[in-house]
Design an enzyme around this catalytic site. Structure first.
Site, short mmCIF file in Angstrom:
data_model
loop_
_atom_site.label_atom_id
_atom_site.label_comp_id
_atom_site.label_asym_id
_atom_site.label_seq_id
_atom_site.Cartn_x
_atom_site.Cartn_y
_atom_site.Cartn_z
N ASP A 40 28.37 -73.13 -13.68
CA ASP A 40 27.55 -72.27 -12.83
C ASP A 40 26.10 -72.75 -12.93
O ASP A 40 25.71 -73.40 -13.91
CB ASP A 40 27.66 -70.81 -13.26
CG ASP A 40 27.29 -69.84 -12.15
OD1 ASP A 40 28.19 -69.33 -11.47
OD2 ASP A 40 26.08 -69.61 -11.93
N ASP A 63 23.88 -77.64 -11.06
CA ASP A 63 23.31 -77.45 -9.72
C ASP A 63 24.14 -78.32 -8.79
O ASP A 63 24.03 -79.55 -8.80
CB ASP A 63 21.84 -77.88 -9.71
CG ASP A 63 21.18 -77.75 -8.34
OD1 ASP A 63 21.91 -77.58 -7.33
OD2 ASP A 63 19.94 -77.83 -8.26
N TYR A 156 26.81 -70.38 7.01
CA TYR A 156 27.89 -70.07 6.07
C TYR A 156 29.25 -70.17 6.76
O TYR A 156 30.18 -70.80 6.25
CB TYR A 156 27.68 -68.67 5.50
CG TYR A 156 28.80 -68.20 4.59
CD1 TYR A 156 28.87 -68.62 3.27
CD2 TYR A 156 29.80 -67.34 5.06
CE1 TYR A 156 29.90 -68.19 2.43
CE2 TYR A 156 30.82 -66.91 4.24
CZ TYR A 156 30.88 -67.34 2.93
OH TYR A 156 31.89 -66.92 2.11
N LYS A 160 32.37 -72.86 5.92
CA LYS A 160 33.72 -72.45 5.54
C LYS A 160 34.77 -72.96 6.55
O LYS A 160 35.90 -73.27 6.16
CB LYS A 160 33.80 -70.93 5.41
CG LYS A 160 32.98 -70.38 4.24
CD LYS A 160 33.43 -70.97 2.90
CE LYS A 160 32.71 -70.34 1.73
NZ LYS A 160 33.15 -70.88 0.42
#
Length: 261
Positions: A40, A63, A156, A160
């Site tokens: 993370d 990152d 976004y 996806k």
């Protein structure tokens, strides 16, 4: 579902492990006896969460927009496991903004985390699996937004949609090596520190979910375990929605109408 020790000693890499879906998946995987490498960008959150799990897992701060960090994650997985058995590309960013206001740097960040990093990590992990002479399972966390465009989150949705195509492409090319690649669409689960939601938004969204509730900690992780298990050994290139029906339509509540018989 009882996997009767199927996952004992298996090795899994989970990105975005400090987020709500990542935590739930890591908890479920750890409960099945897996060895974990959790990644993370939130160092403090990742460390605090890892400390709550039995047999504290390995962690690495990553990152996903930095090539050096991607390579470091792949190298760490190889050093620990030789090759992981399971990769969960869970990390994602969900910023909002009108297309006319989003600059190129923000566009690149969204695509970098949600798509480019998935490509790099899947490619690198698959190479490790092939070199180790074993198959494996890759699970990409997608979204119903891949099929339903929404204003203010168009980048976004676009990322996806592309992720779903990438999932199928990898599934086709890696099938001959016994590596299965699938996508999982979790349901609505407010609580993300990265993308906080107002109480009004949470209430309205929950009210529209056909099955009438938010996603819980057993929903997406249960589906991920199934996709990684031998029970799904003939499943690749699929997208599994575990969202209470939210991606197929919205339940409307009309106060002046009677319920259907």
């Amino acid at each position: 579902m009882n996997y009767e020790g199927e996952f004992d000693g298996k090795c899994a890499v989970i990105t975005g492990a400090a987020g709500i879906y990542g935590r739930w998946m890591a908890e479920a995987f750890a409960a099945e006896g897996m060895r974990l490498l959790l990644s993370d960008a939130d160092a403090a959150g990742l460390d605090a969460f890892a400390a709550t799990l039995p047999n504290r897992p390995e962690t690495i701060v990553t990152d996903l927009t930095r090539d050096a960090d991607l390579e470091a994650l792949l190298s760490r997985a190889e050093a620990l496991f030789g090759a992981p058995d399971i990769l969960v590309n869970n990390a994602g960013v969900f910023p909002s903004g009108w297309l006319l206001d989003i600059d190129l740097a923000e566009w690149d960040r969204i695509m970098g985390v949600n798509l480019r990093a998935v490509f790099a990590l899947t490619r690198g992990t698959a190479r490790q699996m092939i070199a180790a002479g074993k198959g494996g399972s890759v699970i990409n966390v997608s979204s119903g937004a891949s099929r339903k465009m929404r204003t203010t989150v168009v980048p976004y949705c676009t990322s996806k949609t592309a992720l779903d195509r990438l999932t199928k492409g990898f599934a086709l090319e890696l099938a001959r090596f016994g590596i299965r690649v699938n996508a999982l669409e979790p349901g609505f689960a407010p609580g993300s520190a990265a993308s906080p939601l107002t109480d009004a938004h949470v209430e309205a969204t929950t009210a529209g979910i056909p099955l009438g509730r938010q996603s819980g900690p057993a929903d997406a992780p249960g589906a991920a375990l199934w996709l990684a298990s031998q029970a799904a050994s003939y499943v690749t290139g699929a997208t599994l929605a575990v969202d209470g029906g939210n991606s197929i339509g919205t339940s409307a509540v009309f106060q002046d109408k009677k319920e259907p018989l």
